[in-house]
Write a protein that holds these residues in place. Sequence first.
Motif, PDB file in Angstrom:
ATOM      1  N   MET A   1      73.047  16.204  55.693  1.00 50.32           N
ATOM      2  CA  MET A   1      74.186  15.490  55.338  1.00 50.32           C
ATOM      3  C   MET A   1      73.577  14.334  54.067  1.00 50.32           C
ATOM      4  SD  MET A   1      76.367  14.795  58.628  1.00 50.32           S
ATOM      5  CE  MET A   1      77.519  13.776  57.981  1.00 50.32           C
ATOM      6  N   GLU A   2      72.496  13.694  54.697  1.00 50.12           N
ATOM      7  CA  GLU A   2      71.897  12.775  53.780  1.00 50.12           C
ATOM      8  C   GLU A   2      71.383  13.302  52.314  1.00 50.12           C
ATOM      9  OE1 GLU A   2      68.515  11.336  55.642  1.00 50.12           O
ATOM     10  OE2 GLU A   2      69.671  10.041  57.231  1.00 50.12           O
ATOM     11  N   LYS A   3      71.176  14.753  52.374  1.00 47.73           N
ATOM     12  CA  LYS A   3      70.454  15.454  51.139  1.00 47.73           C
ATOM     13  C   LYS A   3      71.984  15.721  50.272  1.00 47.73           C
ATOM     14  CE  LYS A   3      67.416  18.395  51.276  1.00 47.73           C
ATOM     15  NZ  LYS A   3      66.768  19.732  51.530  1.00 47.73           N
ATOM     16  N   LEU A   4      73.079  16.049  50.906  1.00 45.62           N
ATOM     17  CA  LEU A   4      74.058  16.216  50.313  1.00 45.62           C
ATOM     18  C   LEU A   4      74.789  14.886  49.585  1.00 45.62           C
ATOM     19  CD1 LEU A   4      75.901  18.887  52.659  1.00 45.62           C
ATOM     20  CD2 LEU A   4      75.392  19.120  50.366  1.00 45.62           C
ATOM     21  N   ALA A   5      74.705  13.800  50.401  1.00 41.01           N
ATOM     22  CA  ALA A   5      75.099  12.460  49.940  1.00 41.01           C
ATOM     23  C   ALA A   5      74.429  12.269  48.573  1.00 41.01           C
ATOM     24  CB  ALA A   5      74.982  11.498  50.977  1.00 41.01           C
ATOM     25  N   GLN A   6      73.135  12.287  48.621  1.00 42.97           N
ATOM     26  CA  GLN A   6      72.328  12.290  47.465  1.00 42.97           C
ATOM     27  C   GLN A   6      72.670  13.066  46.177  1.00 42.97           C
ATOM     28  OE1 GLN A   6      68.067  12.848  48.442  1.00 42.97           O
ATOM     29  NE2 GLN A   6      67.929  10.882  49.692  1.00 42.97           N
ATOM     30  N   ILE A   7      73.140  14.348  46.555  1.00 42.30           N
ATOM     31  CA  ILE A   7      73.410  15.141  45.501  1.00 42.30           C
ATOM     32  C   ILE A   7      74.689  14.771  44.835  1.00 42.30           C
ATOM     33  CG2 ILE A   7      74.018  17.602  44.821  1.00 42.30           C
ATOM     34  CD1 ILE A   7      72.011  18.558  46.857  1.00 42.30           C
ATOM     35  N   GLN A   8      75.665  14.334  46.012  1.00 39.76           N
ATOM     36  CA  GLN A   8      76.971  13.873  45.384  1.00 39.76           C
ATOM     37  C   GLN A   8      76.841  12.506  44.465  1.00 39.76           C
ATOM     38  OE1 GLN A   8      79.539  12.075  48.552  1.00 39.76           O
ATOM     39  NE2 GLN A   8      81.384  12.968  47.447  1.00 39.76           N
ATOM     40  N   ASN A   9      75.931  11.838  45.079  1.00 42.00           N
ATOM     41  CA  ASN A   9      75.885  10.615  44.243  1.00 42.00           C
ATOM     42  C   ASN A   9      75.406  10.884  42.738  1.00 42.00           C
ATOM     43  OD1 ASN A   9      75.331   7.641  44.023  1.00 42.00           O
ATOM     44  ND2 ASN A   9      73.446   7.983  43.892  1.00 42.00           N
ATOM     45  N   HIS A  10      74.224  11.708  42.750  1.00 46.32           N
ATOM     46  CA  HIS A  10      73.558  12.090  41.477  1.00 46.32           C
ATOM     47  C   HIS A  10      74.694  12.669  40.419  1.00 46.32           C
ATOM     48  CE1 HIS A  10      70.164  11.024  42.938  1.00 46.32           C
ATOM     49  NE2 HIS A  10      69.733  11.920  43.445  1.00 46.32           N
ATOM     50  N   LEU A  11      75.607  13.566  41.100  1.00 39.86           N
ATOM     51  CA  LEU A  11      76.583  14.501  40.235  1.00 39.86           C
ATOM     52  C   LEU A  11      77.633  13.570  39.730  1.00 39.86           C
ATOM     53  CD1 LEU A  11      76.916  17.555  42.202  1.00 39.86           C
ATOM     54  CD2 LEU A  11      75.813  17.271  39.969  1.00 39.86           C
ATOM     55  N   THR A  12      77.974  12.512  40.806  1.00 33.96           N
ATOM     56  CA  THR A  12      78.805  11.351  40.160  1.00 33.96           C
ATOM     57  C   THR A  12      78.374  10.427  39.183  1.00 33.96           C
ATOM     58  OG1 THR A  12      79.713  11.188  42.674  1.00 33.96           O
ATOM     59  CG2 THR A  12      80.364   9.430  40.943  1.00 33.96           C
ATOM     60  N   GLN A  13      77.191  10.047  39.175  1.00 38.47           N
ATOM     61  CA  GLN A  13      76.671   9.508  38.282  1.00 38.47           C
ATOM     62  C   GLN A  13      76.389  10.119  36.914  1.00 38.47           C
ATOM     63  OE1 GLN A  13      72.536   8.208  39.191  1.00 38.47           O
ATOM     64  NE2 GLN A  13      73.292   6.990  40.750  1.00 38.47           N
ATOM     65  N   ILE A  14      76.196  11.318  37.039  1.00 40.11           N
ATOM     66  CA  ILE A  14      76.239  12.244  35.745  1.00 40.11           C
ATOM     67  C   ILE A  14      77.625  12.186  35.212  1.00 40.11           C
ATOM     68  CG2 ILE A  14      76.048  14.653  34.879  1.00 40.11           C
ATOM     69  CD1 ILE A  14      73.853  14.834  36.794  1.00 40.11           C
ATOM     70  N   SER A  15      78.402  12.689  36.055  1.00 38.90           N
ATOM     71  CA  SER A  15      80.084  12.696  35.402  1.00 38.90           C
ATOM     72  C   SER A  15      80.436  11.206  34.994  1.00 38.90           C
ATOM     73  CB  SER A  15      80.992  13.146  36.664  1.00 38.90           C
ATOM     74  OG  SER A  15      82.253  13.247  36.252  1.00 38.90           O
ATOM     75  N   GLU A  16      80.058  10.256  35.516  1.00 37.49           N
ATOM     76  CA  GLU A  16      80.469   8.818  35.029  1.00 37.49           C
ATOM     77  C   GLU A  16      79.950   8.418  33.729  1.00 37.49           C
ATOM     78  OE1 GLU A  16      79.597   6.399  38.347  1.00 37.49           O
ATOM     79  OE2 GLU A  16      81.523   6.838  39.426  1.00 37.49           O
ATOM     80  N   SER A  17      78.684   8.884  33.577  1.00 39.12           N
ATOM     81  CA  SER A  17      77.754   8.634  32.342  1.00 39.12           C
ATOM     82  C   SER A  17      78.395   9.380  31.091  1.00 39.12           C
ATOM     83  CB  SER A  17      76.322   9.002  32.620  1.00 39.12           C
ATOM     84  OG  SER A  17      75.761   8.166  33.595  1.00 39.12           O
ATOM     85  N   LEU A  18      78.838  10.658  31.495  1.00 40.41           N
ATOM     86  CA  LEU A  18      79.420  11.610  30.378  1.00 40.41           C
ATOM     87  C   LEU A  18      80.673  10.885  29.948  1.00 40.41           C
ATOM     88  CD1 LEU A  18      78.421  15.229  31.531  1.00 40.41           C
ATOM     89  CD2 LEU A  18      77.414  14.077  29.575  1.00 40.41           C
ATOM     90  N   GLN A  19      81.717  10.649  30.864  1.00 44.36           N
ATOM     91  CA  GLN A  19      82.877   9.929  30.599  1.00 44.36           C
ATOM     92  C   GLN A  19      82.480   8.684  29.786  1.00 44.36           C
ATOM     93  OE1 GLN A  19      85.909  11.070  30.643  1.00 44.36           O
ATOM     94  NE2 GLN A  19      84.854  13.032  31.466  1.00 44.36           N
ATOM     95  N   GLU A  20      81.401   7.792  30.222  1.00 46.13           N
ATOM     96  CA  GLU A  20      81.298   6.667  29.584  1.00 46.13           C
ATOM     97  C   GLU A  20      80.713   6.775  27.997  1.00 46.13           C
ATOM     98  OE1 GLU A  20      78.334   2.991  29.611  1.00 46.13           O
ATOM     99  OE2 GLU A  20      78.116   4.166  31.264  1.00 46.13           O
ATOM    100  N   ALA A  21      79.962   7.865  27.906  1.00 42.18           N
ATOM    101  CA  ALA A  21      79.598   8.263  26.527  1.00 42.18           C
ATOM    102  C   ALA A  21      80.655   8.759  25.671  1.00 42.18           C
ATOM    103  CB  ALA A  21      78.440   9.503  26.619  1.00 42.18           C
TER     104      ALA A  21
END
Length: 271
Positions: A98-118
């Motif tokens: 669950m901790e690993k999945l939470a990290q992956i979710q956080n990273h993917l969220t960051q990528i998605s938000e960064s692309l939208q910001e760009a």
Amino acid sequence: MMHNKNITYSTGEFARHFGIKKDTLFYYDKIGLFSPAGIKNNGYRYYTASQIVPFRTLLSFRRLNLSIKTLRDYFQDPSPAKLSAISTQQLEKLKAEMEKLAQIQNHLTQISESLQEALNAECEKAQIRQLLPTYLICSKQMDDSQETSEQQWEEAQDSFILSSDLSGITRIHSIIAESDLKSGNFDHIHCLYAESSISTEHLREGGAYAVYYHKGPYKNVKFAYRKMLSQIEALGYVPIGDAYEEYLIAETATKKEEEYITKIMVRIQRI
């Protein structure tokens, strides 16, 4: 629990009762995990009603990703102590997953938000924003050469990820030291960093920042710094502290360097 021992099920009937294939029952019998109650005179296997609960328990354990060996050892001699040990072990594994999945979710969220910001960014224009304090994980300081080459950056990134136990999809950014910012040495990377969701020894302070989006090849970012600093001065501010570069769109998102978007952030104060 009492069962009518006179009720028997063929292999097909027993398999359909649990929504599984007959081959599963044959396999479990072959490896000694779960066997039929007996074999009739005609050679066909049969199961009894008293086997329903134990087999349902076995299937439930299989859904917990318990190994065949663990299941076989347990069902050969079940006990509360064994069940407790298995439960504790699986809870620890589940917590780690669950901790690993939470990290992956956080990273993917960051990528998605960064692309939208760009994609929504107004490029080549300094904007004044209030940013929240952010904890960072920083690499060791890079060498004092006048310019950091692409190869040096890539090697530093690889070393940083390995030494910090970061995920391969973690977004890695750069820090330009205040001294280099003042001297105009915009090609020299002081160190690399990644944002952290927990407290660390490195904190990017909150407050007023100039935020500048540059669109184009990274080799042209040094010119973006000159434009940004000029615009900051025209707005009545001066930079204080280090500059932070984030690569919102880079080679992982496009092969066209002219589509790269680099975000620059530097803390500011009124002149």
